[in-house]
Design a protein around this motif. Structure first.
Motif, PDB file in Angstrom:
ATOM      1  N   GLN A  28     -19.263   7.555   6.929  1.00  0.00           N
ATOM      2  CA  GLN A  28     -18.434   6.442   6.470  1.00  0.00           C
ATOM      3  C   GLN A  28     -17.544   6.899   5.316  1.00  0.00           C
ATOM      4  O   GLN A  28     -16.361   6.526   5.235  1.00  0.00           O
ATOM      5  CB  GLN A  28     -19.312   5.277   6.011  1.00  0.00           C
ATOM      6  CG  GLN A  28     -18.528   4.020   5.612  1.00  0.00           C
ATOM      7  CD  GLN A  28     -17.775   3.408   6.781  1.00  0.00           C
ATOM      8  OE1 GLN A  28     -18.382   3.073   7.802  1.00  0.00           O
ATOM      9  NE2 GLN A  28     -16.461   3.271   6.661  1.00  0.00           N
ATOM     10  N   ALA A  29     -18.107   7.721   4.423  1.00  0.00           N
ATOM     11  CA  ALA A  29     -17.333   8.233   3.291  1.00  0.00           C
ATOM     12  C   ALA A  29     -16.189   9.118   3.775  1.00  0.00           C
ATOM     13  O   ALA A  29     -15.064   9.054   3.253  1.00  0.00           O
ATOM     14  CB  ALA A  29     -18.246   9.012   2.345  1.00  0.00           C
ATOM     15  N   ALA A  30     -16.458   9.951   4.798  1.00  0.00           N
ATOM     16  CA  ALA A  30     -15.412  10.802   5.358  1.00  0.00           C
ATOM     17  C   ALA A  30     -14.332   9.964   6.025  1.00  0.00           C
ATOM     18  O   ALA A  30     -13.132  10.227   5.880  1.00  0.00           O
ATOM     19  CB  ALA A  30     -16.022  11.781   6.366  1.00  0.00           C
ATOM     20  N   ASN A  31     -14.735   8.937   6.758  1.00  0.00           N
ATOM     21  CA  ASN A  31     -13.793   8.029   7.412  1.00  0.00           C
ATOM     22  C   ASN A  31     -12.900   7.334   6.385  1.00  0.00           C
ATOM     23  O   ASN A  31     -11.671   7.277   6.546  1.00  0.00           O
ATOM     24  CB  ASN A  31     -14.572   6.987   8.208  1.00  0.00           C
ATOM     25  CG  ASN A  31     -13.679   6.014   8.957  1.00  0.00           C
ATOM     26  OD1 ASN A  31     -13.239   6.288  10.067  1.00  0.00           O
ATOM     27  ND2 ASN A  31     -13.426   4.854   8.360  1.00  0.00           N
ATOM     28  N   ASP A  32     -13.516   6.828   5.302  1.00  0.00           N
ATOM     29  CA  ASP A  32     -12.762   6.119   4.272  1.00  0.00           C
ATOM     30  C   ASP A  32     -11.782   7.050   3.565  1.00  0.00           C
ATOM     31  O   ASP A  32     -10.659   6.660   3.239  1.00  0.00           O
ATOM     32  CB  ASP A  32     -13.713   5.497   3.250  1.00  0.00           C
ATOM     33  CG  ASP A  32     -14.570   4.387   3.848  1.00  0.00           C
ATOM     34  OD1 ASP A  32     -14.246   3.921   4.963  1.00  0.00           O
ATOM     35  OD2 ASP A  32     -15.571   3.999   3.208  1.00  0.00           O
ATOM     36  N   ARG A  33     -12.223   8.303   3.339  1.00  0.00           N
ATOM     37  CA  ARG A  33     -11.333   9.258   2.671  1.00  0.00           C
ATOM     38  C   ARG A  33     -10.168   9.624   3.572  1.00  0.00           C
ATOM     39  O   ARG A  33      -9.046   9.835   3.100  1.00  0.00           O
ATOM     40  CB  ARG A  33     -12.122  10.513   2.283  1.00  0.00           C
ATOM     41  CG  ARG A  33     -11.290  11.553   1.527  1.00  0.00           C
ATOM     42  CD  ARG A  33     -10.592  10.963   0.323  1.00  0.00           C
ATOM     43  NE  ARG A  33      -9.824  11.965  -0.407  1.00  0.00           N
ATOM     44  CZ  ARG A  33      -8.791  11.665  -1.180  1.00  0.00           C
ATOM     45  NH1 ARG A  33      -8.394  10.392  -1.339  1.00  0.00           N
ATOM     46  NH2 ARG A  33      -8.141  12.623  -1.812  1.00  0.00           N
ATOM     47  N   SER A  34     -10.388   9.693   4.875  1.00  0.00           N
ATOM     48  CA  SER A  34      -9.309   9.978   5.818  1.00  0.00           C
ATOM     49  C   SER A  34      -8.243   8.887   5.750  1.00  0.00           C
ATOM     50  O   SER A  34      -7.044   9.167   5.763  1.00  0.00           O
ATOM     51  CB  SER A  34      -9.866  10.060   7.242  1.00  0.00           C
ATOM     52  OG  SER A  34      -8.837  10.288   8.185  1.00  0.00           O
ATOM     53  N   ILE A  35      -8.686   7.642   5.642  1.00  0.00           N
ATOM     54  CA  ILE A  35      -7.752   6.508   5.539  1.00  0.00           C
ATOM     55  C   ILE A  35      -6.940   6.606   4.255  1.00  0.00           C
ATOM     56  O   ILE A  35      -5.704   6.444   4.269  1.00  0.00           O
ATOM     57  CB  ILE A  35      -8.522   5.172   5.584  1.00  0.00           C
ATOM     58  CG1 ILE A  35      -9.178   4.985   6.957  1.00  0.00           C
ATOM     59  CG2 ILE A  35      -7.591   4.003   5.280  1.00  0.00           C
ATOM     60  CD1 ILE A  35     -10.122   3.807   7.022  1.00  0.00           C
ATOM     61  N   SER A  36      -7.599   6.891   3.137  1.00  0.00           N
ATOM     62  CA  SER A  36      -6.892   6.958   1.861  1.00  0.00           C
ATOM     63  C   SER A  36      -5.947   8.151   1.805  1.00  0.00           C
ATOM     64  O   SER A  36      -4.852   8.064   1.230  1.00  0.00           O
ATOM     65  CB  SER A  36      -7.889   7.002   0.697  1.00  0.00           C
ATOM     66  OG  SER A  36      -8.678   8.168   0.746  1.00  0.00           O
ATOM     67  N   LEU A  37      -6.336   9.277   2.429  1.00  0.00           N
ATOM     68  CA  LEU A  37      -5.459  10.442   2.448  1.00  0.00           C
ATOM     69  C   LEU A  37      -4.187  10.160   3.229  1.00  0.00           C
ATOM     70  O   LEU A  37      -3.098  10.616   2.856  1.00  0.00           O
ATOM     71  CB  LEU A  37      -6.197  11.636   3.054  1.00  0.00           C
ATOM     72  CG  LEU A  37      -7.111  12.429   2.115  1.00  0.00           C
ATOM     73  CD1 LEU A  37      -7.877  13.495   2.905  1.00  0.00           C
ATOM     74  CD2 LEU A  37      -6.322  13.071   0.988  1.00  0.00           C
ATOM     75  N   SER A  38      -4.320   9.423   4.335  1.00  0.00           N
ATOM     76  CA  SER A  38      -3.139   9.077   5.143  1.00  0.00           C
ATOM     77  C   SER A  38      -2.145   8.279   4.310  1.00  0.00           C
ATOM     78  O   SER A  38      -0.927   8.481   4.407  1.00  0.00           O
ATOM     79  CB  SER A  38      -3.557   8.272   6.370  1.00  0.00           C
ATOM     80  OG  SER A  38      -4.267   9.062   7.280  1.00  0.00           O
ATOM     81  N   LYS A  39      -2.648   7.390   3.486  1.00  0.00           N
ATOM     82  CA  LYS A  39      -1.778   6.585   2.621  1.00  0.00           C
ATOM     83  C   LYS A  39      -1.105   7.446   1.568  1.00  0.00           C
ATOM     84  O   LYS A  39       0.085   7.290   1.271  1.00  0.00           O
ATOM     85  CB  LYS A  39      -2.590   5.473   1.968  1.00  0.00           C
ATOM     86  CG  LYS A  39      -3.107   4.436   2.947  1.00  0.00           C
ATOM     87  CD  LYS A  39      -3.963   3.372   2.246  1.00  0.00           C
ATOM     88  CE  LYS A  39      -4.480   2.348   3.248  1.00  0.00           C
ATOM     89  NZ  LYS A  39      -5.368   1.343   2.597  1.00  0.00           N
ATOM     90  N   GLU A  40      -1.852   8.384   1.005  1.00  0.00           N
ATOM     91  CA  GLU A  40      -1.301   9.263  -0.021  1.00  0.00           C
ATOM     92  C   GLU A  40      -0.257  10.224   0.556  1.00  0.00           C
ATOM     93  O   GLU A  40       0.826  10.379  -0.008  1.00  0.00           O
ATOM     94  CB  GLU A  40      -2.426  10.065  -0.681  1.00  0.00           C
ATOM     95  CG  GLU A  40      -3.415   9.236  -1.479  1.00  0.00           C
ATOM     96  CD  GLU A  40      -4.625  10.039  -1.918  1.00  0.00           C
ATOM     97  OE1 GLU A  40      -4.548  11.296  -1.860  1.00  0.00           O
ATOM     98  OE2 GLU A  40      -5.636   9.428  -2.310  1.00  0.00           O
ATOM     99  N   LEU A  41      -0.589  10.871   1.678  1.00  0.00           N
ATOM    100  CA  LEU A  41       0.297  11.875   2.258  1.00  0.00           C
ATOM    101  C   LEU A  41       1.524  11.268   2.917  1.00  0.00           C
ATOM    102  O   LEU A  41       2.568  11.923   3.019  1.00  0.00           O
ATOM    103  CB  LEU A  41      -0.468  12.715   3.282  1.00  0.00           C
ATOM    104  CG  LEU A  41      -1.581  13.600   2.698  1.00  0.00           C
ATOM    105  CD1 LEU A  41      -2.435  14.178   3.811  1.00  0.00           C
ATOM    106  CD2 LEU A  41      -0.980  14.723   1.864  1.00  0.00           C
ATOM    107  N   GLY A  42       1.404  10.021   3.362  1.00  0.00           N
ATOM    108  CA  GLY A  42       2.542   9.374   4.021  1.00  0.00           C
ATOM    109  C   GLY A  42       3.399   8.557   3.089  1.00  0.00           C
ATOM    110  O   GLY A  42       4.309   7.856   3.525  1.00  0.00           O
ATOM    111  N   ALA A  43       3.131   8.676   1.804  1.00  0.00           N
ATOM    112  CA  ALA A  43       3.833   7.837   0.827  1.00  0.00           C
ATOM    113  C   ALA A  43       5.290   8.241   0.648  1.00  0.00           C
ATOM    114  O   ALA A  43       6.121   7.460   0.218  1.00  0.00           O
ATOM    115  CB  ALA A  43       3.119   7.907  -0.526  1.00  0.00           C
ATOM    116  N   ASP A  44       5.627   9.504   0.972  1.00  0.00           N
ATOM    117  CA  ASP A  44       6.992   9.999   0.763  1.00  0.00           C
ATOM    118  C   ASP A  44       7.965   9.334   1.747  1.00  0.00           C
ATOM    119  O   ASP A  44       7.808   9.478   2.928  1.00  0.00           O
ATOM    120  CB  ASP A  44       7.009  11.512   0.953  1.00  0.00           C
ATOM    121  CG  ASP A  44       8.363  12.120   0.614  1.00  0.00           C
ATOM    122  OD1 ASP A  44       9.242  11.370   0.186  1.00  0.00           O
ATOM    123  OD2 ASP A  44       8.527  13.343   0.779  1.00  0.00           O
TER     124      ASP A  44
END
Length: 275
Positions: free
Chosen positions: A259-275
């Motif tokens: 679950q922690a890995a899944n949640d981090r994947s979601i947050s990373l997508s938001k961070e990396l796609g912010a540009d």
């Protein structure tokens, strides 16, 4: 597929693996191109694999039917934006293996009408035993769908997900999964040495046991639970070990970790796609 021209932007380890897999599966090396910011890297790859090298990303895009974006997630936006006009080429399929970069970001940078397949491969792809999750947007044709699948199947198995959000779960399962097994192997090796085995003997036994267990699971129609029960004799040594794992809350620990890995994947997508 053998007549399709495939280009790789980025010549790192995953591109190396995919190119090797494609050639091993029968794709012509002369139908493959590579471009990398490091000219020596792309030239070396072209020499070893007998593929074509392009001096620029724009030159590569002009030659091929499908572009595989095999660059680091942190630079993918810049790579696309610098070649935006070239990516407007008709009937071009873009396959992204950049972790954490979602379809929305890719479409925003490439154009809403572009055929895009997002992939989540894992590191065993480097030894042709990978597991990849794929998701296609609405612009991907049936032929392009098959092409993307065949590219990723050249280094292992491929599974399609209906909803892009499922790729976060794929990341938690197979993307991060090899590390989970390495952690267990590491712990087993340490314990085996404490039990009196040499480091070499312990490592060899554990690695072969992991390989054998995975092969049995792949070739069997039985569930992991059923396979476990088959090798767990009442009152035997395996039962005692399983009891300790169970009492220690292994299932709940695995659930929380994934679950922690899944949640981090979601947050990373938001961070990396912010540009």
């Amino acid at each position: 597929m053998k007549t399709m021209k495939i280009g790789f932007i980025g010549g790192g380890n995953m591109a190396n693996s995919l190119i090797s897999g494609l050639i091993s599966s029968g794709h012509s090396a002369q139908q493959i191109w590579v471009a990398d910011a490091d000219q020596e890297k792309s030239s070396s790859l072209a020499t070893r694999m007998h593929i074509n090298t392009s001096p620029t990303n724009d030159a590569l895009i002009a030659e091929v039917d499908v572009v595989v974006l095999a660059v680091k997630p942190q630079v993918i936006a810049t790579v696309i934006k610098n070649s935006r006009s070239s990516f407007e080429k008709q009937n071009l399929l873009v396959v992204s293996i950049a972790a954490g970069i979602n379809q929305s970001s890719l479409s925003n940078w490439l154009g809403v009408d572009k055929a895009i397949v997002r992939c989540m491969p894992n590191t065993p792809a480097l030894v042709q035993t990978g597991a990849t999750g794929l998701h296609a947007n609405q612009n991907v044709s049936e032929e392009q769908h098959d092409l993307a699948e065949n590219i990723m199947r050249s280094v292992g198995i491929s599974v399609w997900v209906t909803n892009e959000s499922e790729l976060d779960a794929v990341t938690a399962v197979s993307g991060s999964g090899p590390a989970y097994f390495f952690l267990l192997m590491e712990a087993m090796e340490k314990s085996a040495i404490e039990l009196g085995l040499s480091q070499h003997t312990a490592q060899l036994l554990i690695e072969q046991t992991a390989l054998g267990a995975a092969r049995i699971a792949l070739e069997s129609s039985e569930s992991p639970g059923e396979l476990r029960n088959r090798v767990t004799s009442p009152g035997g040594t395996t039962e005692q070990a399983i009891k300790i794992f169970t009492q220690g809350g292994l299932s709940e620990l695995v659930k929380n970790a994934m679950q922690a890995a899944n949640d981090r994947s979601i947050s990373l997508s938001k961070e990396l796609g912010a540009d």
